[in-house]
Design a protein around this motif. Sequence first.
Motif, PDB file in Angstrom:
ATOM      1  N   PHE A   4       0.820  -1.215   0.000  1.00 47.37           N
ATOM      2  CA  PHE A   4       0.000   0.000   0.000  1.00 47.37           C
ATOM      3  C   PHE A   4       0.854   1.265   0.000  1.00 47.37           C
ATOM      4  CE2 PHE A   4       0.873   0.075   4.542  1.00 47.37           C
ATOM      5  CZ  PHE A   4       1.001  -1.277   4.856  1.00 47.37           C
ATOM      6  N   GLU A   5       1.955   1.254  -0.741  1.00 47.13           N
ATOM      7  CA  GLU A   5       2.886   2.407  -0.764  1.00 47.13           C
ATOM      8  C   GLU A   5       2.179   3.715  -1.046  1.00 47.13           C
ATOM      9  OE1 GLU A   5       6.429   2.732  -0.117  1.00 47.13           O
ATOM     10  OE2 GLU A   5       5.412   4.670   0.058  1.00 47.13           O
ATOM     11  N   SER A   6       1.295   3.715  -2.051  1.00 47.31           N
ATOM     12  CA  SER A   6       0.708   4.983  -2.491  1.00 47.31           C
ATOM     13  C   SER A   6      -0.470   5.441  -1.656  1.00 47.31           C
ATOM     14  CB  SER A   6       0.311   4.886  -3.971  1.00 47.31           C
ATOM     15  OG  SER A   6       1.477   5.026  -4.765  1.00 47.31           O
ATOM     16  N   THR A   7      -0.765   4.751  -0.561  1.00 46.70           N
ATOM     17  CA  THR A   7      -1.805   5.265   0.346  1.00 46.70           C
ATOM     18  C   THR A   7      -1.279   6.473   1.124  1.00 46.70           C
ATOM     19  OG1 THR A   7      -1.135   3.769   2.141  1.00 46.70           O
ATOM     20  CG2 THR A   7      -2.936   3.014   0.693  1.00 46.70           C
ATOM     21  N   VAL A   8       0.041   6.582   1.292  1.00 50.18           N
ATOM     22  CA  VAL A   8       0.613   7.722   2.025  1.00 50.18           C
ATOM     23  C   VAL A   8       1.763   8.338   1.208  1.00 50.18           C
ATOM     24  CG1 VAL A   8       1.663   8.533   4.182  1.00 50.18           C
ATOM     25  CG2 VAL A   8       0.125   6.554   4.218  1.00 50.18           C
ATOM     26  N   MET A   9       1.681   9.649   0.917  1.00 51.24           N
ATOM     27  CA  MET A   9       2.679  10.373   0.143  1.00 51.24           C
ATOM     28  C   MET A   9       2.842   9.822  -1.274  1.00 51.24           C
ATOM     29  SD  MET A   9       5.535  11.156   3.123  1.00 51.24           S
ATOM     30  CE  MET A   9       6.502  12.361   2.191  1.00 51.24           C
ATOM     31  N   ALA A  10       1.740   9.273  -1.826  1.00 53.30           N
ATOM     32  CA  ALA A  10       1.751   8.790  -3.217  1.00 53.30           C
ATOM     33  C   ALA A  10       2.992   7.911  -3.462  1.00 53.30           C
ATOM     34  CB  ALA A  10       1.677   9.987  -4.156  1.00 53.30           C
ATOM     35  N   GLY A  11       3.735   8.175  -4.544  1.00 58.65           N
ATOM     36  CA  GLY A  11       4.889   7.332  -4.866  1.00 58.65           C
ATOM     37  C   GLY A  11       6.129   7.638  -4.048  1.00 58.65           C
ATOM     38  N   THR A  12       6.082   8.696  -3.214  1.00 60.16           N
ATOM     39  CA  THR A  12       7.229   8.982  -2.341  1.00 60.16           C
ATOM     40  C   THR A  12       7.279   7.872  -1.293  1.00 60.16           C
ATOM     41  OG1 THR A  12       6.955  11.339  -2.730  1.00 60.16           O
ATOM     42  CG2 THR A  12       8.210  10.705  -0.774  1.00 60.16           C
ATOM     43  N   PRO A  13       8.392   7.119  -1.215  1.00 60.57           N
ATOM     44  CA  PRO A  13       8.369   5.789  -0.569  1.00 60.57           C
ATOM     45  C   PRO A  13       8.468   5.772   0.961  1.00 60.57           C
ATOM     46  CG  PRO A  13      10.515   6.171  -1.497  1.00 60.57           C
ATOM     47  CD  PRO A  13       9.672   7.370  -1.869  1.00 60.57           C
ATOM     48  N   ILE A  14       7.533   6.414   1.667  1.00 62.85           N
ATOM     49  CA  ILE A  14       7.575   6.388   3.132  1.00 62.85           C
ATOM     50  C   ILE A  14       7.141   5.030   3.682  1.00 62.85           C
ATOM     51  CG2 ILE A  14       5.227   7.357   3.401  1.00 62.85           C
ATOM     52  CD1 ILE A  14       6.426   8.813   5.940  1.00 62.85           C
ATOM     53  N   ILE A  15       6.220   4.362   2.997  1.00 64.23           N
ATOM     54  CA  ILE A  15       5.728   3.061   3.507  1.00 64.23           C
ATOM     55  C   ILE A  15       6.837   2.021   3.376  1.00 64.23           C
ATOM     56  CG2 ILE A  15       4.046   1.199   3.192  1.00 64.23           C
ATOM     57  CD1 ILE A  15       2.808   3.701   4.420  1.00 64.23           C
TER      58      ILE A  15
HETATM   59 NA    NA Z   1       4.105   6.513  -0.525  1.00 68.76          NA
END
Ligand code: NA
Length: 318
Positions: free
Chosen positions: A139-150
């Motif tokens: 679910f990477e893009s659930t938070v900060m879209a493609g910016t890889p915080i997950i």
């Molecule tokens: Na993200």
Amino acid sequence: MKVKVSVFGFGTVGRALAEIIAEKRKVFGVELNVVSITDRSGTIWGDFDLLEAKEVKESTGKLSNIGEYEVYDFSPQELIEEVKPDILVDVSSWDDAHEMYSYALAEGISVVTSNKPPIANHYDELITLARENGVGIFFESTVMAGTPIIGLLRENLLGEEIVKMEAIVNASTTFILTRMENGKTFEEAMEEARTLGILEEDPSKDIDGIDAYYKAKILHWVSYGEQPEEEEREGIRNVKDARNVRLVAEISKGRISVAPRKLPDNSPLLVSEVENAALIKTENLTLTLKGPGGGGKVTASGVFTDIIKAALKFPSPR
Ligand code: NA
Ligand SMILES: NC(=O)c1ccc[n+]([C@@H]2O[C@H](COP(=O)([O-])OP(=O)(O)OC[C@H]3O[C@@H](n4cnc5c(N)ncnc54)[C@H](O)[C@@H]3O)[C@@H](O)[C@H]2O)c1
Ligand SMILES: N[C@@H](CCO)C(=O)O
């Protein structure tokens, strides 16, 4: 390795994903084949052309107008049972999609999603179900879209206790507030945000801090593996002087809050346009992560990465 993908939802993100897959269908030893796409008008299933489907959706608003292919009226469960993809990708705005995820995971189908409520509200059961069935949920893009915080939190910092995070995770309110700083009215800024394709289908989710709240809840789940006990949420409707004001999400063990805050001039959280930012403090590190938090392509980028991770059965320790 050939991988069958079913895409559920074909809006801004879904159509951007179609473009990326059409261009990069064979990467990292994986050959992606989108076998079905679903929107509210139905499901197309078979050997259709991805870019043709995108064009039909963009020009007519309905996938079901794609003449030469049969359109199916599948329920989510029928979609899983009939199509039997290897990976289900949810890029819809269906808040209750978690049941569909559970069907898929129980059938040994990995799930990739950019849709926040199902993950924010059903994280534990979905992660458990994925593990029990030897598949993944990404679910990477659930938070900060493609910016890889997950990915940063799930696959790294594994020896670190997350002490606190402060983050700007909603692009629409950042965009609106920065436009208001430059003299635009709230309504004018909202209208401009609409043209960017970053607002939720129900924009009150952005304005009232609900989208940022879902994201803060997901960050809490990933960091601590449990629900927060304490929750606060305030949106930006009452912001009059927008100078240096941003909608800040704070996450620490047991607590999440979302509220507009006036930031100092030198704050790394003072982002603009559609940028997001996160300050991550652990026992031994202090990290700053910045990047785009909204828009079709930048979101589809994170979804594409997750599809490859799912295909390669990438382990996510958290
Ligand atoms: Na993200
Ligand atoms: N746009 C962004 O910048 C961005 C960034 C990160 C995450 N997201 C999330 O990704 C998802 C898609 O975003 P978007 O910008 O493409 O939204 P969108 O409104 O453009 O598209 C959503 C699509 O989902 C479809 N849909 C909704 N409910 C459905 C249902 N029950 N059955 C079938 N189709 C259904 C809609 O018809 C629409 O085609 C949302 O959950 C959003 O929160 C969007
Ligand atoms: N509506 C969301 C899209 C990205 O999740 C935002 O503005 O951040």
